[in-house]
Write an enzyme that holds these catalytic residues in place. Structure first.
Site, PDB file in Angstrom:
ATOM      1  N   ASP A 163       4.580   0.579   4.022  1.00 46.26           N
ATOM      2  CA  ASP A 163       4.467  -0.669   4.773  1.00 46.26           C
ATOM      3  C   ASP A 163       4.357  -1.851   3.813  1.00 46.26           C
ATOM      4  O   ASP A 163       4.567  -1.705   2.609  1.00 46.26           O
ATOM      5  CB  ASP A 163       3.254  -0.612   5.709  1.00 46.26           C
ATOM      6  CG  ASP A 163       1.971  -0.231   4.957  1.00 46.26           C
ATOM      7  OD1 ASP A 163       1.964  -0.324   3.715  1.00 46.26           O
ATOM      8  OD2 ASP A 163       0.993   0.172   5.606  1.00 46.26           O
TER       9      ASP A 163
ATOM     10  N   ASP B 141       0.783  -1.221   0.000  1.00 44.99           N
ATOM     11  CA  ASP B 141       0.000   0.000   0.000  1.00 44.99           C
ATOM     12  C   ASP B 141       0.824   1.284   0.000  1.00 44.99           C
ATOM     13  O   ASP B 141       0.572   2.200  -0.781  1.00 44.99           O
ATOM     14  CB  ASP B 141      -0.929   0.003   1.219  1.00 44.99           C
ATOM     15  CG  ASP B 141      -1.716   1.281   1.340  1.00 44.99           C
ATOM     16  OD1 ASP B 141      -2.490   1.570   0.412  1.00 44.99           O
ATOM     17  OD2 ASP B 141      -1.549   2.000   2.346  1.00 44.99           O
TER      18      ASP B 141
ATOM     19  N   GLU C  72       5.373   9.922   3.688  1.00 46.94           N
ATOM     20  CA  GLU C  72       5.047   8.573   3.211  1.00 46.94           C
ATOM     21  C   GLU C  72       4.316   8.642   1.875  1.00 46.94           C
ATOM     22  O   GLU C  72       3.336   9.372   1.729  1.00 46.94           O
ATOM     23  CB  GLU C  72       4.183   7.833   4.234  1.00 46.94           C
ATOM     24  CG  GLU C  72       3.911   6.379   3.842  1.00 46.94           C
ATOM     25  CD  GLU C  72       3.234   5.583   4.945  1.00 46.94           C
ATOM     26  OE1 GLU C  72       3.325   4.341   4.917  1.00 46.94           O
ATOM     27  OE2 GLU C  72       2.616   6.193   5.845  1.00 46.94           O
TER      28      GLU C  72
ATOM     29  N   TYR D 103      -7.818   2.002   7.121  1.00 46.21           N
ATOM     30  CA  TYR D 103      -8.669   2.456   6.025  1.00 46.21           C
ATOM     31  C   TYR D 103     -10.135   2.225   6.384  1.00 46.21           C
ATOM     32  O   TYR D 103     -10.796   1.334   5.854  1.00 46.21           O
ATOM     33  CB  TYR D 103      -8.304   1.733   4.720  1.00 46.21           C
ATOM     34  CG  TYR D 103      -7.021   2.238   4.106  1.00 46.21           C
ATOM     35  CD1 TYR D 103      -7.006   3.417   3.364  1.00 46.21           C
ATOM     36  CD2 TYR D 103      -5.817   1.558   4.277  1.00 46.21           C
ATOM     37  CE1 TYR D 103      -5.830   3.905   2.808  1.00 46.21           C
ATOM     38  CE2 TYR D 103      -4.633   2.036   3.731  1.00 46.21           C
ATOM     39  CZ  TYR D 103      -4.654   3.213   2.994  1.00 46.21           C
ATOM     40  OH  TYR D 103      -3.484   3.698   2.444  1.00 46.21           O
TER      41      TYR D 103
END
Length: 626
Positions: free
Chosen positions: A82, A79, A476, A231
């Site tokens: 990670d 994703d 990120e 999410y």
């Protein structure tokens, strides 16, 4: 100087400029930015990596995903920074990649990037097909977010749980199944001109998943509770409308159009006026997608309801353009859309993408955008899209490119496990869970690997940005952030790129070219052996002069002229001295095969490859086929 040495020199120069903190340029090579955006998806691949993998610091990983559950879930994408494979944002990202490939097909093809774009889509859709093991079963996540985030290790060294989680009739997930259906339907349209059998297969799965999503309703994170912390879904009505809209475009079936009309009020499609488009909220996407049907005069008896959808599409666009009677999307002092504190750039890229698409729909149908603060021409939408893309690439108060690997100054401390730890090919010892934090996460030096094309979270509402590995809200990168960029950069390159400007897949700028004595655009048919099942249509698209030498861009169409499908086609290409795109090299000298995403050439269908070189054209012939 040969091309390899030139590439190395340019890379060394770029590193030196980054360390010196040189300001960002005022003109941008959107073609280069597009190429790097696609490379990010290669860096995020899970599974067995192909020989053609361009991101060389990555290795195979997740090869036993699904094994404990007796399912093959190898593949797909990690994703972000990670190693969890979250189904909802992954499917959304594939939907936007596919939409870009549909809407900006010509622009992407002109940049010789349609192969890599389709491959990026297929890496996701192949995984979704695996994950859809039964009509009403979809595996929606691999990996445990909690344990994964407690470790800092390379994907190739993973020691964390690789548990897999599914939705089914007893544990529904209409949002997840609906978004996956949308992704597969959009991908079916994107692949139809290149691989009709694969396109048909995608549609079968898309239809089944939509029926599953609609019949067994519920939030996916109620069924996959492990996803709630990462999410959380706000609802599933938008995904049901989204999937139905895509299935209507993919099939032409009136059933799906009637579905979005009949459920427009109940599911919020004609009621919700939104200022965000994201992995969680698809309303603006549905509203703009259905505006296409209306603008093209295909609404029929449903026109009244589709006008309500378009009114909400206009609201979103006007809010982005600050023309919405005060009800606008917030902007930073530097001009960037600002939606959320955490990873704001993903909302910027998705909004810019929608406006680029809507501009196309309006201009193609000679329409305007009607805002409370006045009428807006389609070109004004594109100017706004350019402003957001330019901010991303370096035209901002920090003179910082937020697309990693692009420009003279970009984030060096990206919050990404694989990028921050030395490659498995240079550091062969395993890097353990906590060892990664001690040795690499807290390391003062920049990341050893550049995660090219990753769009980081970006600055705060005041345009401030802290390049810190621990600052995951800003540093990120995510799939959902980079996916819209492919279409955006392709469109902008077609409008603002220099004529003849191209970009090689190894990162070096190249001239586009033509053969001596041949007019650009002229098409010739190569020699065909008697009884051969294909013909080669060779054309010259442009030329370029560099240092007194003339280079040529050659475009070759491979057309199946037989009545049967052709597979495993291998070609021999002689007198090739330049770079080639669109075919895959084999271990045999001068021998090439069709790319992985286009293994079968159906009767009457075509495949295109391009090469660049000086002098006469290369000689193409058939070596073998089935």
């Amino acid at each position: 100087m040969n091309m390899k040495n030139l590439s190395i020199s340019l890379c060394m120069l770029l590193i030196a400029l980054v360390r010196l903190g040189v300001s960002a340029p005022s003109n941008f090579n959107y073609g280069e930015a597009l190429d790097k955006s696609l490379m990010f998806f290669e860096a995020q691949r899970s599974g067995k990596l192909p020989l053609q993998q361009r991101v060389k610091w990555r290795g195979d990983s997740g090869l036993q995903d699904g094994l404990q559950q007796g399912v093959d879930l190898v593949g797909g994408y990690y994703d972000a920074g990670d190693h969890v494979k979250f189904g909802l944002p992954m499917a959304y990202s594939v939907t936007l990649l596919s939409w870009g490939a549909i809407e900006f097909s010509k622009e992407i093809t002109d940049l010789n990037q349609i192969g890599h774009t389709l491959w990026a889509i297929k890496w996701g859709t192949d995984y979704f097909i695996k994950a859809h093991t039964q009509p009403n079963v979809l595996w929606g996540q691999v990996g445990d977010g909690v344990s994964d985030h407690y470790c800092w290790e390379r994907a190739e060294d993973m020691t964390t749980s690789r548990g897999a989680y599914k939705i089914d009739e007893q544990h529904p997930g209409s949002d997840l199944a609906g978004e996956t259906a949308a992704a597969l339907a959009a991908a079916a349209i994107a692949f139809r001109p290149y691989n009709s059998s694969y396109s048909s297969s995608l549609l079968v799965h898309a239809k089944q998943l939509f029926t599953f999503a609609d019949r067994f309703r519920g939030l996916y994170d109620d069924s996959i509770s492990n996803a709630q912390q990462f999410y959380t879904s706000s609802g599933y009505s938008d995904e049901l409308l989204w999937a139905a809209a895509w299935l209507h475009l993919a099939t032409g079936d009136e059933y799906y159009l009637k579905y979005v009309v009949d459920n427009g009020v109940y599911m919020g499609g004609t009621g919700w006026a939104v200022k965000e488009f994201s992995w969680d909220n698809k309303y603006a996407g549905v509203q703009i997608l259905l505006s296409k049907v209306l603008l093209e005069g295909k609404a029929g008896s449903y026109a009244a309801t589709l006008k309500q959808y378009q009114a909400k599409a206009d609201y979103f666009a006007c809010a982005c353009l600050q023309k919405n009677d005060g009800y606008n999307v917030q902007k930073t002092p530097g001009g960037l859309l600002y939606v959320r504190e955490w990873n704001n750039m993903q909302y910027v890229s998705s909004a810019a993408f929608l406006l680029a698409v809507y501009s196309n729909y309006l201009s193609e149908n000679r329409a305007q955008l009607n805002c409370p603060d006045g009428q807006i021409q389609p070109q004004e939408l594109l100017s706004f899209v350019k402003s957001q893309a330019d901010y991303i690439l370096g035209k901002n108060p920090a003179d910082m490119s937020y697309l990693v690997g692009y420009g003279p100054k970009y984030p060096l401390y990206v919050h990404h496990r694989g990028a921050s730890i030395a490659s498995i090919f240079s550091l062969h010892n395993e890097v353990g869970c906590t060892q990664g934090f001690e040795t690499w996460y807290n390391r003062a030096q920049p990341n050893p690997n550049v995660i090219c094309g990753g769009l980081v979270g970006g600055p705060n509402k005041n345009d401030d940005f802290s390049d810190d590995r621990s600052n995951y809200e800003q540093t990120e990168p995510t799939l959902s952030g980079s996916a819209p960029l492919v279409g955006i950069f392709a469109k902008l390159q077609s409008l603002y790129g220099q004529i003849g400007e191209g970009y090689t897949h190894n990162g070096s700028p190249v001239p586009q070219q033509k053969t001596p004595g041949t007019n650009p655009g002229k098409t010739t048919v190569s020699e065909i052996s008697e009884g051969a099942p294909v013909e080669f249509l060779h054309s010259i698209s442009s030329s370029w002069n560099v240092g007194g030498a003339t280079y040529y861009r050659h475009r070759v169409i491979i057309k199946n002229t037989s009545s049967k499908p052709i597979s495993d086609l291998k070609l021999v290409i002689k007198d090739l001295s330049g770079t080639l795109w669109g075919l895959s090299p084999t271990e045999e000298k001068n021998t090439y095969e069709l790319p992985q995403w286009h293994k079968v050439l159906n009767p009457g269908s075509e495949c295109i490859f391009v090469y660049v070189q000086g002098g006469p054209q290369a000689k193409v012939s058939i070596k073998s086929f089935h």
